[in-house]
Enzyme design. Structure first.
Site, PDB file in Angstrom:
ATOM      1  N   GLU A  53      -9.733 -10.910  -7.322  1.00  0.00           N
ATOM      2  CA  GLU A  53      -8.815  -9.770  -7.188  1.00  0.00           C
ATOM      3  C   GLU A  53      -7.649  -9.867  -8.170  1.00  0.00           C
ATOM      4  O   GLU A  53      -7.250  -8.862  -8.779  1.00  0.00           O
ATOM      5  CB  GLU A  53      -8.309  -9.685  -5.743  1.00  0.00           C
ATOM      6  CG  GLU A  53      -9.419  -9.281  -4.769  1.00  0.00           C
ATOM      7  CD  GLU A  53      -9.048  -9.377  -3.294  1.00  0.00           C
ATOM      8  OE1 GLU A  53      -9.901  -9.054  -2.457  1.00  0.00           O
ATOM      9  OE2 GLU A  53      -7.895  -9.762  -2.973  1.00  0.00           O
TER      10      GLU A  53
ATOM     11  N   LYS B 151       0.814  -1.214   0.000  1.00  0.00           N
ATOM     12  CA  LYS B 151       0.000   0.000   0.000  1.00  0.00           C
ATOM     13  C   LYS B 151       0.860   1.282   0.000  1.00  0.00           C
ATOM     14  O   LYS B 151       2.070   1.232   0.260  1.00  0.00           O
ATOM     15  CB  LYS B 151      -0.928  -0.027   1.227  1.00  0.00           C
ATOM     16  CG  LYS B 151      -1.976  -1.156   1.175  1.00  0.00           C
ATOM     17  CD  LYS B 151      -2.917  -1.081   2.387  1.00  0.00           C
ATOM     18  CE  LYS B 151      -3.991  -2.144   2.335  1.00  0.00           C
ATOM     19  NZ  LYS B 151      -4.931  -2.039   3.491  1.00  0.00           N
TER      20      LYS B 151
ATOM     21  N   TYR C 257     -12.463  -2.002  -3.148  1.00  0.00           N
ATOM     22  CA  TYR C 257     -12.949  -2.017  -1.764  1.00  0.00           C
ATOM     23  C   TYR C 257     -14.465  -1.856  -1.666  1.00  0.00           C
ATOM     24  O   TYR C 257     -14.973  -1.459  -0.608  1.00  0.00           O
ATOM     25  CB  TYR C 257     -12.229  -0.949  -0.941  1.00  0.00           C
ATOM     26  CG  TYR C 257     -10.860  -1.387  -0.447  1.00  0.00           C
ATOM     27  CD1 TYR C 257     -10.713  -2.520   0.368  1.00  0.00           C
ATOM     28  CD2 TYR C 257      -9.718  -0.682  -0.778  1.00  0.00           C
ATOM     29  CE1 TYR C 257      -9.467  -2.916   0.833  1.00  0.00           C
ATOM     30  CE2 TYR C 257      -8.463  -1.076  -0.308  1.00  0.00           C
ATOM     31  CZ  TYR C 257      -8.348  -2.200   0.496  1.00  0.00           C
ATOM     32  OH  TYR C 257      -7.117  -2.596   0.964  1.00  0.00           O
TER      33      TYR C 257
ATOM     34  N   HIS D  87      -2.254  -5.421   1.671  1.00  0.00           N
ATOM     35  CA  HIS D  87      -3.538  -6.109   1.514  1.00  0.00           C
ATOM     36  C   HIS D  87      -3.246  -7.551   1.140  1.00  0.00           C
ATOM     37  O   HIS D  87      -2.304  -7.817   0.388  1.00  0.00           O
ATOM     38  CB  HIS D  87      -4.363  -5.479   0.383  1.00  0.00           C
ATOM     39  CG  HIS D  87      -5.493  -6.372  -0.072  1.00  0.00           C
ATOM     40  ND1 HIS D  87      -6.713  -6.380   0.577  1.00  0.00           N
ATOM     41  CD2 HIS D  87      -5.571  -7.332  -1.035  1.00  0.00           C
ATOM     42  CE1 HIS D  87      -7.496  -7.310  -0.004  1.00  0.00           C
ATOM     43  NE2 HIS D  87      -6.827  -7.878  -0.973  1.00  0.00           N
TER      44      HIS D  87
ATOM     45  N   ASN E 180      -1.955   0.438   6.797  1.00  0.00           N
ATOM     46  CA  ASN E 180      -1.407  -0.802   7.342  1.00  0.00           C
ATOM     47  C   ASN E 180      -0.589  -1.625   6.347  1.00  0.00           C
ATOM     48  O   ASN E 180      -0.491  -2.846   6.464  1.00  0.00           O
ATOM     49  CB  ASN E 180      -2.520  -1.620   8.004  1.00  0.00           C
ATOM     50  CG  ASN E 180      -3.613  -1.981   7.024  1.00  0.00           C
ATOM     51  OD1 ASN E 180      -3.498  -1.705   5.831  1.00  0.00           O
ATOM     52  ND2 ASN E 180      -4.660  -2.625   7.514  1.00  0.00           N
TER      53      ASN E 180
HETATM   54  P1  ADP Z   1      -7.867  -6.504   6.103  1.00  0.00           P
HETATM   55  O1  ADP Z   1      -7.077  -5.609   5.165  1.00  0.00           O
HETATM   56  O2  ADP Z   1      -7.012  -6.979   7.255  1.00  0.00           O
HETATM   57  O3  ADP Z   1      -8.580  -7.621   5.395  1.00  0.00           O
HETATM   58  P2  ADP Z   1     -10.478  -5.193   6.375  1.00  0.00           P
HETATM   59  O4  ADP Z   1     -10.927  -6.019   5.207  1.00  0.00           O
HETATM   60  O5  ADP Z   1     -11.317  -5.230   7.610  1.00  0.00           O
HETATM   61  O6  ADP Z   1      -8.974  -5.563   6.808  1.00  0.00           O
HETATM   62  O7  ADP Z   1     -10.369  -3.657   5.951  1.00  0.00           O
HETATM   63  C1  ADP Z   1      -9.832  -3.314   4.688  1.00  0.00           C
HETATM   64  C2  ADP Z   1      -8.900  -2.131   4.874  1.00  0.00           C
HETATM   65  O8  ADP Z   1      -9.649  -0.991   5.294  1.00  0.00           O
HETATM   66  C3  ADP Z   1      -7.838  -2.301   5.974  1.00  0.00           C
HETATM   67  O9  ADP Z   1      -6.717  -3.042   5.568  1.00  0.00           O
HETATM   68  C4  ADP Z   1      -7.502  -0.855   6.284  1.00  0.00           C
HETATM   69  O10 ADP Z   1      -6.620  -0.280   5.311  1.00  0.00           O
HETATM   70  C5  ADP Z   1      -8.861  -0.195   6.168  1.00  0.00           C
HETATM   71  N1  ADP Z   1      -9.539  -0.147   7.487  1.00  0.00           N
HETATM   72  C6  ADP Z   1     -10.096  -1.178   8.156  1.00  0.00           C
HETATM   73  N2  ADP Z   1     -10.615  -0.797   9.340  1.00  0.00           N
HETATM   74  C7  ADP Z   1     -10.388   0.551   9.421  1.00  0.00           C
HETATM   75  C8  ADP Z   1     -10.675   1.562  10.401  1.00  0.00           C
HETATM   76  N3  ADP Z   1     -11.310   1.251  11.531  1.00  0.00           N
HETATM   77  N4  ADP Z   1     -10.283   2.831  10.140  1.00  0.00           N
HETATM   78  C9  ADP Z   1      -9.645   3.152   8.990  1.00  0.00           C
HETATM   79  N5  ADP Z   1      -9.331   2.252   8.016  1.00  0.00           N
HETATM   80  C10 ADP Z   1      -9.687   0.971   8.225  1.00  0.00           C
HETATM   81 MG    MG Z   2     -10.198  -7.606   4.130  1.00  0.00          MG
END
Ligand code: ADP
Ligand code: MG
Length: 139
Positions: free
Chosen positions: A127, A10, A50, A116, A113
């Site tokens: 994807e 990312k 997303y 992905h 973070n």
């Molecule tokens: P993952 O990437 O671990 O599968 P999710 O599918 O729950 O996590 O969320 C997708 C992405 O959305 C996350 O990787 C992060 O970049 C963003 N995200 C998730 N939760 C939050 C939050 N509470 N606040 C801001 N961004 C978030």
């Molecule tokens: Mg996810």
């Protein structure tokens, strides 16, 4: 079983010049990078990718983040690659991620973070097809 999963390095990680550092963790975990390209996501691409989160309060922020700098999209191959990469990434919130995981090592926040990874084999196929043609993947 040998699987393929989809990965994105990312914007927070590419901005900090961490592409190679992230790839080192991926490769040390036994996952093979069988396709990779650096691209700038369009707003439409990020929104589509997303889509499942479009009702979440952080959706706008997430799309803005994912389009602010280049990303590296990848196909990773290996034994149980989908679950294995989720382990290697660590928890969504880096504060909760296990030691040695990419998010623990490099991520700043639950939003920014670093990586992905697909959450199921079905989603991995969907994807991968959004970003790669079959001939771009060299296993
Ligand atoms: P993952 O990437 O671990 O599968 P999710 O599918 O729950 O996590 O969320 C997708 C992405 O959305 C996350 O990787 C992060 O970049 C963003 N995200 C998730 N939760 C939050 C939050 N509470 N606040 C801001 N961004 C978030
Ligand atoms: Mg996810």
């Amino acid at each position: 079983m040998t699987e393929r999963t989809f990965s994105i390095i990312k914007p927070d990680a590419t901005e900090k010049n961490l592409t190679g550092a992230v790839n080192a963790v991926i490769e040390a975990a036994g996952l093979r990078i069988v396709a990779q390209k650096r691209i700038k996501l369009s707003q439409a691409q990020a929104e589509k990718f997303y889509e499942i989160h479009k009702e979440r309060p952080f959706f706008g922020e997430l799309v803005e983040f994912m389009t602010r700098a280049p990303v590296v999209v990848q196909v990773l191959e290996g034994d149980n690659a989908v679950a294995r990469y989720r382990e290697v990434m660590g928890a969504t919130n880096p504060a909760q991620a296990a030691e040695g995981t990419i998010r623990k090592l490099y991520a700043d926040s639950v939003g920014e973070n670093s990586v992905h990874g697909s959450d199921s084999l079905d989603n991995a196929k969907i994807e991968i097809a959004q970003f790669f043609t079959d001939d771009e993947i060299v296993g």
